[in-house]
Design an enzyme around this catalytic site. Sequence first.
Site, PDB file in Angstrom:
ATOM      1  N   GLU A 105       0.841  -1.203   0.000  1.00  0.00           N
ATOM      2  CA  GLU A 105       0.000   0.000   0.000  1.00  0.00           C
ATOM      3  C   GLU A 105       0.877   1.253   0.000  1.00  0.00           C
ATOM      4  OE1 GLU A 105      -2.255  -1.493   3.449  1.00  0.00           O
ATOM      5  OE2 GLU A 105      -4.073  -1.098   2.286  1.00  0.00           O
ATOM      6  N   GLU A 125      -3.613  -9.530   3.730  1.00  0.00           N
ATOM      7  CA  GLU A 125      -4.359  -9.231   4.959  1.00  0.00           C
ATOM      8  C   GLU A 125      -5.450 -10.255   5.238  1.00  0.00           C
ATOM      9  OE1 GLU A 125      -3.338  -7.026   2.773  1.00  0.00           O
ATOM     10  OE2 GLU A 125      -2.781  -5.136   3.732  1.00  0.00           O
TER      11      GLU A 125
END
Length: 699
Positions: A105, A125
């Site tokens: 990210e 995740e």
Amino acid sequence: MPATVSYEVTDGIAVITIDNPPVNAMSAAVRKGCWEALDRLAADDTARAAVLICAGRTFIAGADITEFDKPIVDPWLPDVVEKFEASEKPVVAAIHGTALGGGLETAMGCHYRCALPTARVGLPEVHLGLLPGATGTQRLPRLSGARKALEMMTSGRQVGAAEALESGIIEKIVEGDLRAGAIAWARELLDGGAPLKRVSQLEIHDAADMDDEFYAEYEQQLARKARGFFAPFQIVKCVRAAVNESYSDAFRTERRLFDECKESTHSQAQRHLFFAEREVAKIPDVPKTTPVRDINSVAVIGAGTMGGGIAMNFVNAGIPVTVLEVDQAGLERGLGVIRKNYGVAVDKGRMTEAQLEQAMGMITPTTDYAGVAGADLVIEAVFENMEIKKQVFTKLDGVCKQGAILASNTSSLDLNEIAVVTKRPGDVIGMHFFAPANIMKLLEIVRGEQTAADVIATAMATAKKIRKVGVLVGVCFGFVGNRMFFPYIREAQLMMLEGIPPERVDRVAYDWGMAMGPHAVMDLSGLDVFYKLNNEWRERPDDPVYCRMINVLTEMGRQGQKTGAGTYRYEGRKAVPDPEVMEIARREAQALGVRQIEVSDEEIIERLLYSMINEGARVLEEGIAIRPGDIDVIFVNGYGMPRYRGGPMKYADMAGIDNVLAAVEKYRARYGDLWWTPAPLLEQLARSGSSFQAWSRNR
Ligand code: 3HC
Ligand code: NAI
């Protein structure tokens, strides 16, 4: 600026280096350091662009998972990512190792991304019960397309540099020195007048035909692949928002859904397992520095159900195996099964014919003990019978070279009794594989009273080499996994006598998340296997009700799937409830004085699991398992317990130990002390308002 992030300028390019071993997680200090570095870049007239790079073995591996249970410390990761993007000077991310989760990210907050050919990127995740919560669900679809992003985020799959380049996640692969290559590329971008590529402002190129039907179909597929999980479906919602809403609205959706995930018991459970699976390798009295013995050749004694699968593990890891059987017929049967198993892989396109032959070529069959004399590790997998095992170990002791490790795959027998028939009990250890041994991830490594530290260290290292999760356990009947599984089976069996149909118990267990219900598992393994195990259990309390239906059905020849009938009847592999079995159960119940009762689904789960957890508390008290987390690792890797429940001990912690104890006391009042006396540890934790996890940490 915290020392974890450094800033230096070389010929007009600032290099921001993160150095936060071991994996450069985006801890509060790193976030603060990046924030300050970006402020400095903005104010620095000597720097026209920046490179973000990491020291050590990898690029940023994600948010710092240890911080999820603590209050948030500013700056927040999403704000850091946005700050990278807002920079008026181009920032190039230079990736080596793995850019994962918050790491990718952050890289997607940068204006350009380059990577070494060996680098990998991903948003894993979902494995933690989370979704990419620092704008990842919004940025990845803009770089790779929404479909690819969906697939990557719901599976957690990492992609290599070449695939990342092809799908637009990175813009360049750098050969050789990453730092020098990234600086040179930043300069090139400046000289070529490349625009600031702000990912949040890009269009999603494949958004056009992503309609309700598409999402419904995708969710249907997910329901099969990720049954019971929460986060994958939240990720779909985020991508839907990315496609349909403005960036800022969709980001708010991502944030809300991320928080829901973070608070969920699923994520608590999955985060717990992340650390438990790493902690399991740490053995207090066998330090990391313990020398390990070289394992370059392996012998397996007995090529039955387990021996064949065990041999395949080593062949798959490139280690040659000698297989010993009693006679030629046994060898041919065993090797035939191995060949057939590899054949399935060939049929599925996972292996070529040539690779099959190469694998078979690594197996040397023998009926002569002289053939196993030179092996570094011998694993015995003969019948589960103490006398036979003792004979085999006596022979091995006579022929095997000094320093060889002698392991038994026994699933219940006393390893100490086996070890002392040899003159080298220090070299004897249990390596308890789970069926099918070439597939199941779990390996219980059983430590005998005299097993040497380097033998334990070698067995743990060997587990890793053959891609198993090795968990060290002590000696007792059934070790950790089976010992705790017996109460679960016992309750399922008693429920049958009480008039509760097996298909109902199985459905409740399946809906709770188990891969299969207890009755289906018994039919698959064979009721005769449980029958024999029950009879081997020397200290078993005398209770005629105990697993009564296993005895009755086995003695009728109903052994499970393999005989076409067990607790269920089988039409092919399809289990069909059999009214005759319930009729037998009713007769048995009458003869034994077992009351017919009505139960709720909640009671079914409580009895199956809390009986198991109560035994788990005893396993911990006796030191048979080192930590509650080790037990959890055993159940999710060897018994089909869903990761989102965290394993039995974490489940108990989340349910509240006082609630578990209250239920145990309720069943004790109904069924008596024999099976339901609470473990002292359970009582102690309930009294002090503690948990297994806290108890383990504070010891
Ligand atoms: N946070 C905190 N600690 C971490 C961590 C993380 N993200 N990733 C790894 N660690 C720790 C491990 O617990 C371990 O600690 P230990 O030595 O005390 O046991 C140590 O770092 C080394 O880890 P491994 O043993 O796993 O090392 P490997 O070299 O085998 O693997 C890895 C390295 C591939 C980076 C692997 O550690 C990994 O997959 N890490 C997790 C990646 C991940 O899930 N990232 C997403 C995090 S969530 C997130 O980013 C949310 C965001 O979207 C908001
Ligand atoms: P199996 O009956 O399928 O295979 C045993 C094999 O050992 C047979 O092929 C037999 O010919 C051979 N054998 C017997 N005596 C021998 C001797 N003296 N020398 C050489 N070979 C000999 O049994 P299975 O299921 O493979 O079990 C083996 C061991 O693994 C047992 O200790 C069992 O408890 C354990 N185990 C079994 C599991 C299962 O699900 N089947 C799971 C985990 C462990």
